[in-house]
Design a protein around this motif. Structure first.
Motif, PDB file in Angstrom:
ATOM      1  N   SER A 195       0.955  -1.542  -0.188  1.00 16.40           N
ATOM      2  CA  SER A 195       0.127  -0.155  -0.258  1.00 16.40           C
ATOM      3  C   SER A 195       0.772   1.222   0.038  1.00 16.40           C
ATOM      4  N   ASP A 196       2.536   1.049   0.199  1.00 16.57           N
ATOM      5  CA  ASP A 196       3.111   2.178   0.255  1.00 16.57           C
ATOM      6  C   ASP A 196       2.394   3.416  -0.672  1.00 16.57           C
ATOM      7  N   SER A 197       2.686   4.625  -0.238  1.00 15.25           N
ATOM      8  CA  SER A 197       2.857   5.425  -1.616  1.00 15.25           C
ATOM      9  C   SER A 197       2.841   6.016  -2.684  1.00 15.25           C
ATOM     10  N   ILE A 206      -0.971  -3.573   2.974  1.00 15.71           N
ATOM     11  CA  ILE A 206       0.398  -3.636   4.088  1.00 15.71           C
ATOM     12  C   ILE A 206       1.632  -4.894   3.934  1.00 15.71           C
ATOM     13  N   ALA A 207       2.463  -4.322   3.229  1.00 11.72           N
ATOM     14  CA  ALA A 207       3.496  -5.773   2.919  1.00 11.72           C
ATOM     15  C   ALA A 207       2.832  -5.969   1.823  1.00 11.72           C
ATOM     16  N   ASN A 208       2.592  -6.508   1.558  1.00 15.66           N
ATOM     17  CA  ASN A 208       1.883  -7.388  -0.368  1.00 15.66           C
ATOM     18  C   ASN A 208       2.150  -8.447   0.090  1.00 15.66           C
ATOM     19  N   GLY A 211       7.228  -6.994  -3.378  1.00 15.13           N
ATOM     20  CA  GLY A 211       7.207  -5.192  -2.736  1.00 15.13           C
ATOM     21  C   GLY A 211       8.798  -4.215  -3.159  1.00 15.13           C
ATOM     22  N   HIS A 212       9.175  -3.852  -1.423  1.00 14.19           N
ATOM     23  CA  HIS A 212      10.170  -3.115  -1.974  1.00 14.19           C
ATOM     24  C   HIS A 212      10.612  -2.883  -0.773  1.00 14.19           C
ATOM     25  N   TYR A 213      11.887  -2.146  -0.998  1.00  8.04           N
ATOM     26  CA  TYR A 213      12.934  -1.818  -0.454  1.00  8.04           C
ATOM     27  C   TYR A 213      12.480  -1.115   0.506  1.00  8.04           C
ATOM     28  N   GLY A 214      13.058  -1.435   2.101  1.00  5.96           N
ATOM     29  CA  GLY A 214      12.438  -0.300   3.063  1.00  5.96           C
ATOM     30  C   GLY A 214      11.399  -0.599   3.689  1.00  5.96           C
ATOM     31  N   CYS A 215      10.517  -1.645   3.650  1.00  3.98           N
ATOM     32  CA  CYS A 215       9.456  -1.926   3.737  1.00  3.98           C
ATOM     33  C   CYS A 215       8.967  -1.424   5.093  1.00  3.98           C
ATOM     34  N   GLY A 216       7.312  -0.160   5.581  1.00  5.64           N
ATOM     35  CA  GLY A 216       7.451  -0.019   7.183  1.00  5.64           C
ATOM     36  C   GLY A 216       7.311  -1.763   7.220  1.00  5.64           C
ATOM     37  N   GLY A 217       6.022  -2.389   6.719  1.00  3.24           N
ATOM     38  CA  GLY A 217       5.640  -3.647   7.596  1.00  3.24           C
ATOM     39  C   GLY A 217       6.038  -4.662   7.398  1.00  3.24           C
TER      40      GLY A 217
HETATM   41 CO    CO Z   1       5.738  -1.697   2.011  1.00  6.21          CO
END
Ligand code: CO
Length: 207
Positions: free
Chosen positions: A43-45, A66-68, A97-103
């Protein structure tokens, strides 16, 4: 406060711009959608599906959380997968996914976050499966980024194990499941090379 005027303004400008380059664009799209891709992302913008791969509306069916995560009891996500595979007949399912994911970061922290901890528990399970590999790294950022990658791979396995994808493969439907990761720092996508396209590949590569 009640009316987000600027967003409506932006919307009208955008629709004009699209119509300028293709006058029938919206008319054509209004009749049907036939996307080839299902995107399951965070969901990260900063990780918007269509923008990252520079695709117009109508090309990608999207589910983000959140966190796919692809959880076997998540009716929301499973319904999206079922509709995409059985009705839209997408040819590719991409977990991105993405690096630095907050989840992922939150799941690795030793503190409480409230309700969301129930969701993050799924990531803590992934961490537990690969704890030796992750704990062998010293740098905190590297640990998080490795878990970001491993989480994507785990979710592609969950998709492959779903009854929806299993049935599609059994009936000979063309369907590939991909695991990708996006770098927020430079805008570049990386293929994690875990693509699975049929039951044989799945039994060889997923334990
Ligand atoms: Co994320």
């Amino acid at each position: 406060m009640r009316v987000l005027k600027n967003l409506f303004e932006r919307n009208r400008n955008w629709a004009e711009k699209v119509k300028k380059s293709d006058p029938d664009f919206f008319l054509k799209l209004s009749k049907q959608q036939s996307p080839e891709y299902l995107w399951i992302g965070c969901s990260d913008s900063r990780v918007p599906a269509n923008e990252i791969v520079d695709m117009l509306p109508g090309t990608i069916f999207v589910h983000r959380n959140i966190a796919n995560l692809v959880i076997h009891t998540d009716l929301n996500c499973l319904s999206v997968i079922q509709y995409a595979v059985e009705v839209l007949k997408v040819k590719h399912i991409i977990v991105c996914g993405h690096y630095g994911c907050g989840g992922i970061k939150a799941a690795m922290e030793d503190k409480e976050h409230g309700l969301i901890d129930n969701w993050l528990q799924n990531i803590r399970d992934v961490y537990r499966y690969h704890q030796d590999r992750i704990d062998a790294l010293q740098d905190e950022k590297e640990k998080i980024n490795l878990l970001c990658e491993l989480n994507v791979i785990e979710q592609t396995a969950n998709i492959c194990h779903s009854t929806i994808v299993q049935s599609a493969w059994k009936s000979g439907q063309e369907l590939a499941v991909h695991g990708w990761i996006y770098n927020i720092e430079d805008g570049i996508l990386k293929d994690l090379n875990v693509c699975i396209t049929n039951l044989d590949e799945m039994s060889q590569r997923i334990k």
